[in-house]
Motif scaffolding. Sequence first.
Motif, PDB file in Angstrom:
ATOM      1  N   HIS A  75       1.399   7.397   4.533  1.00 57.08           N
ATOM      2  CA  HIS A  75       0.402   7.137   3.485  1.00 57.08           C
ATOM      3  C   HIS A  75      -0.921   6.654   4.075  1.00 57.08           C
ATOM      4  O   HIS A  75      -1.977   6.806   3.454  1.00 57.08           O
ATOM      5  N   HIS A 104       0.717   4.042  -2.960  1.00 53.46           N
ATOM      6  CA  HIS A 104       0.470   5.458  -2.699  1.00 53.46           C
ATOM      7  C   HIS A 104       1.540   6.328  -3.341  1.00 53.46           C
ATOM      8  O   HIS A 104       1.238   7.360  -3.952  1.00 53.46           O
ATOM      9  N   LYS A 117      -3.217   9.241   2.138  1.00 49.68           N
ATOM     10  CA  LYS A 117      -3.821   8.677   0.934  1.00 49.68           C
ATOM     11  C   LYS A 117      -5.224   9.208   0.670  1.00 49.68           C
ATOM     12  O   LYS A 117      -5.706   9.170  -0.463  1.00 49.68           O
ATOM     13  N   ILE A 118      -5.883   9.721   1.706  1.00 49.60           N
ATOM     14  CA  ILE A 118      -7.250  10.211   1.522  1.00 49.60           C
ATOM     15  C   ILE A 118      -7.283  11.661   1.037  1.00 49.60           C
ATOM     16  O   ILE A 118      -8.340  12.170   0.670  1.00 49.60           O
ATOM     17  N   LEU A 119      -6.132  12.319   1.027  1.00 53.27           N
ATOM     18  CA  LEU A 119      -6.091  13.743   0.678  1.00 53.27           C
ATOM     19  C   LEU A 119      -6.038  13.955  -0.822  1.00 53.27           C
ATOM     20  O   LEU A 119      -5.394  13.191  -1.554  1.00 53.27           O
ATOM     21  N   LYS A 141       0.817  -1.215   0.000  1.00 51.69           N
ATOM     22  CA  LYS A 141       0.000   0.000   0.000  1.00 51.69           C
ATOM     23  C   LYS A 141       0.853   1.269   0.000  1.00 51.69           C
ATOM     24  O   LYS A 141       0.487   2.276  -0.598  1.00 51.69           O
ATOM     25  N   TRP A 155      -1.988  17.147  -0.613  1.00 48.49           N
ATOM     26  CA  TRP A 155      -0.826  16.275  -0.363  1.00 48.49           C
ATOM     27  C   TRP A 155       0.461  16.963  -0.803  1.00 48.49           C
ATOM     28  O   TRP A 155       1.472  16.916  -0.090  1.00 48.49           O
ATOM     29  N   LYS A 210       0.944   6.436  -7.020  1.00 48.22           N
ATOM     30  CA  LYS A 210      -0.219   7.281  -7.301  1.00 48.22           C
ATOM     31  C   LYS A 210       0.174   8.751  -7.325  1.00 48.22           C
ATOM     32  O   LYS A 210      -0.234   9.502  -8.234  1.00 48.22           O
ATOM     33  N   PHE A 226      -2.551   7.954   6.332  1.00 44.09           N
ATOM     34  CA  PHE A 226      -3.423   9.118   6.512  1.00 44.09           C
ATOM     35  C   PHE A 226      -3.478   9.985   5.249  1.00 44.09           C
ATOM     36  O   PHE A 226      -4.541  10.492   4.882  1.00 44.09           O
TER      37      PHE A 226
END
Length: 318
Positions: free
Chosen positions: A267, A91, A271-273, A87, A278, A94, A269
């Motif tokens: 990541h 991230h 990853k949702i931004l 993960k 970010w 991404k 936390f």
Amino acid sequence: MIDIKTLKCIKCNSESLLVDEKNSKGSCSNCKQTFLIEENIPLMLVPDEESELKESDIHRAQGSKFDYKEHYKQDAIDFDYFQDRDKGTMHSEKRVHEFILSHVPKNAGRILDVGCGKAWVAENCCSIAKEVVSLDIAFTNVDKALKKYSFPNHSGIVADSLNLPFKENSFDIIIASEIIEHIVMPAKFVENMINILKPGGILLITSPYKEKLQFNLCIHCNKLTPKHAHIHSFDENSFAAMQKDSGNIQFSYKTFGSKVLMHLRTHIFLKILPFKIWLTIDKIANFIYKAPATIFVKWEKTSYSQKLSPIHKKVEHR
């Protein structure tokens, strides 16, 4: 299938290519070089018997050659690029992809994705581009890419970035993400990409920044082999050194991706931004402790040919 009129012969550079009625085979009317077409994908690689094995500094030091075409064909079979990974890695990838996409205009013309891997470029750009061409040295990756993202403006080709089958001035945008560190001749790679850019076109490259190359001892040959097959490490100076004084190329770069945030596993936390938030956090982290993980390089082919003044040879960074 990709428009055959946009291609050239990889042997003699002739632009006179023909395809049979079944779309199963092509040939050059000048030198008679032939190539196969499988699943509407032209296989435009130099035949193995005519292929020249390349050397990097690592291979020269160990007295070995690098059959990189066979290596990456096998790599695509053994390692599925379309599978989910760790993960944290996902991230980071991404954010690299988002950084590149932030520099792709919304009215993009013809895009080339070099080393298409999991085809994230096609996934994100087919909706805004006239055409996306997924290029990889491995048929496996191109075939999976076209089947997963079967957009009418998505085509694919199997080719070698060191011997490209495209005519000059063919693409508006070329994206090569995390590819150049694997290339035996990186300066030749950049030169080839710039040659096929249209005037006003942009070449976007990312690579690990100032990577300290790591090695494992191969259990087959007992020689050191680089981890992740990275055979080069880059910074802004090594990229700038590839800039030829052609008078019509602008070079700029940026660094991003805080290693501190990565090591802290933030990541979970972050990853949702949204990307812009970010990126702001990432800039702050790199301002406090400068340790960027990625360098982003942009070459722009200007629409004029006169010699650029020093101010045009800009270098953007942070």
